[in-house]
Design a protein around this motif. Structure first.
Motif, PDB file in Angstrom:
ATOM      1  N   ASN A  50       3.906   5.108  -4.010  1.00 17.65           N
ATOM      2  CA  ASN A  50       3.186   4.630  -5.187  1.00 17.65           C
ATOM      3  C   ASN A  50       2.998   5.767  -6.180  1.00 17.65           C
ATOM      4  OD1 ASN A  50       2.916   2.055  -4.114  1.00 17.65           O
ATOM      5  ND2 ASN A  50       0.926   2.494  -3.186  1.00 17.65           N
ATOM      6  N   GLY A  51       3.219   5.457  -7.457  1.00 19.47           N
ATOM      7  CA  GLY A  51       3.067   6.473  -8.486  1.00 19.47           C
ATOM      8  C   GLY A  51       4.252   7.406  -8.606  1.00 19.47           C
ATOM      9  N   GLN A  59       6.882  -7.445 -12.204  1.00 20.18           N
ATOM     10  CA  GLN A  59       6.190  -7.415 -10.924  1.00 20.18           C
ATOM     11  C   GLN A  59       5.271  -8.612 -10.740  1.00 20.18           C
ATOM     12  OE1 GLN A  59       3.798  -3.901 -10.233  1.00 20.18           O
ATOM     13  NE2 GLN A  59       4.057  -4.074  -8.036  1.00 20.18           N
ATOM     14  N   GLU A 112       9.592  -5.335  -7.770  1.00 21.93           N
ATOM     15  CA  GLU A 112       8.827  -5.863  -6.636  1.00 21.93           C
ATOM     16  C   GLU A 112       8.906  -7.393  -6.605  1.00 21.93           C
ATOM     17  OE1 GLU A 112       7.571  -4.140  -4.272  1.00 21.93           O
ATOM     18  OE2 GLU A 112       6.935  -2.190  -5.012  1.00 21.93           O
ATOM     19  N   THR A 162       6.490  -9.753  -4.296  1.00 20.86           N
ATOM     20  CA  THR A 162       5.034  -9.566  -4.305  1.00 20.86           C
ATOM     21  C   THR A 162       4.314 -10.894  -4.093  1.00 20.86           C
ATOM     22  OG1 THR A 162       5.176  -7.667  -5.795  1.00 20.86           O
ATOM     23  CG2 THR A 162       3.066  -8.803  -5.684  1.00 20.86           C
ATOM     24  N   HIS A 210       9.525  -2.472  -1.582  1.00 17.11           N
ATOM     25  CA  HIS A 210       8.733  -1.619  -0.692  1.00 17.11           C
ATOM     26  C   HIS A 210       8.880  -2.010   0.776  1.00 17.11           C
ATOM     27  CE1 HIS A 210       6.119  -5.135  -1.173  1.00 17.11           C
ATOM     28  NE2 HIS A 210       5.647  -4.829   0.013  1.00 17.11           N
ATOM     29  N   ASN A 231      10.858   9.839  -6.277  1.00 19.88           N
ATOM     30  CA  ASN A 231       9.490  10.345  -6.347  1.00 19.88           C
ATOM     31  C   ASN A 231       9.464  11.381  -7.465  1.00 19.88           C
ATOM     32  OD1 ASN A 231       6.832  10.959  -5.903  1.00 19.88           O
ATOM     33  ND2 ASN A 231       7.211  12.222  -4.093  1.00 19.88           N
ATOM     34  N   PHE A 258       6.793   6.711   2.440  1.00 18.66           N
ATOM     35  CA  PHE A 258       5.566   6.317   1.765  1.00 18.66           C
ATOM     36  C   PHE A 258       4.458   7.342   1.982  1.00 18.66           C
ATOM     37  CE2 PHE A 258       7.883   2.386   2.756  1.00 18.66           C
ATOM     38  CZ  PHE A 258       8.111   1.977   1.458  1.00 18.66           C
ATOM     39  N   HIS A 299       4.333  10.168   0.183  1.00 19.81           N
ATOM     40  CA  HIS A 299       4.379  10.985  -1.039  1.00 19.81           C
ATOM     41  C   HIS A 299       5.311  12.189  -0.922  1.00 19.81           C
ATOM     42  CE1 HIS A 299       1.142   8.814  -3.079  1.00 19.81           C
ATOM     43  NE2 HIS A 299       0.676   8.648  -1.867  1.00 19.81           N
TER      44      HIS A 299
END
Length: 251
Positions: free
Chosen positions: A40-41, A77, A162, A165, A194, A210, A232, A234
């Motif tokens: 995420n991010g 999304q 995504e 979702t 994901h 990333n 996941f 990071h």
């Protein structure tokens, strides 16, 4: 017509002092399913929006269409529909299919457009809910309708953010079968995803992002147990890469 390849040349994206993407050089090959994964991010959605031209970016992105420019379908999304809004699934599809104001449809013969709409809704398992209000659908059902809407113009490049979702298992299976069908037709698909198990079933090319491109290759090469454990998390092992970004910003 085969879908396009996408060439990224030193692509970067920055909001103020915040680096979202940095130094991405890569080619997404034509006529294949490409899945972008990462923490995420990490900039996955920002990369898709850059490719679609929805956000400013540094570097160059070339969508190589071949002999003529094709069409693009996009599934965001999520979308929000008020439950009180008197907009049915069929209304929503027809709004995106025709430039004719919706209220005129009460007085015009739209049988051909309705047939096309039902055909695409059937591909995602939503034809039986054509008269339900959009706001009464679950989040996963709304995603399926958005997917049907994106297919109306028979796009050659399909971008999915995504796409599963909020979906139940049935919805996920519908979309997986449809994605495989679209790739068999020669279309290029680019999706943020994901769910490792779902991506394995798709047997797609996997690209881990990333802020920069971390890894790329087949499912078997990228989604190994050792790499998935870090996927996941990071990518703390990439501190040297991020340190390099910081040094370049300071220079």
């Amino acid at each position: 017509m085969q879908g396009p390849s996408i060439i990224l040349d030193n692509v970067g994206l920055q909001y103020g002092d915040n680096t979202i993407l940095h130094g991405i050089n890569h080619t997404f090959e034509a006529g294949q399913c490409h899945v972008v994964m990462g923490p995420n991010g990490g900039g996955k959605t920002s990369l898709l929006r850059s490719i679609l031209g929805l956000t400013p970016f540094a570097g160059n992105i070339d969508i190589c269409w071949g002999s003529k420019k094709g069409k693009v379908g996009y599934v965001p999304q999520k979308a929000v529909f008020e439950s009180s809004l008197p907009l049915t699934v069929m209304d929503f599809i027809l709004l995106n299919q025709s430039r004719t104001p919706l209220f005129w449809s009460r007085w015009r013969n739209l049988s051909k457009q309705q047939a096309t709409a039902l055909e695409q809704l059937d591909r995602v398992g939503m034809a039986e809910r054509a008269e339900r209000r959009m706001g009464q659908l679950s989040g996963g059902e709304q995603q399926r309708v958005l997917f049907a809407q994106a297919l109306l113009d028979n796009p050659d490049l399909i971008v999915l953010d995504e796409p599963t979702t909020g979906m139940d298992e049935q919805g996920v299976r519908y979309l997986e079968a449809l994605i495989l069908e679209l790739v068999a037709e020669g279309k290029t698909l680019l999706a943020v995803h994901h769910d490792v198990s779902a991506v394995r079933r798709l047997d797609a090319k996997v690209h881990v992002v990333n802020r920069t491109l971390i890894d790329s290759g087949s499912v078997a090469d990228v989604l190994t147990p050792e790499k998935v454990e870090r996927l996941f998390n990071h990518y703390t092992s990439q501190t040297e890469v991020m340190g390099e970004i910081a040094r370049e910003q300071a220079a």
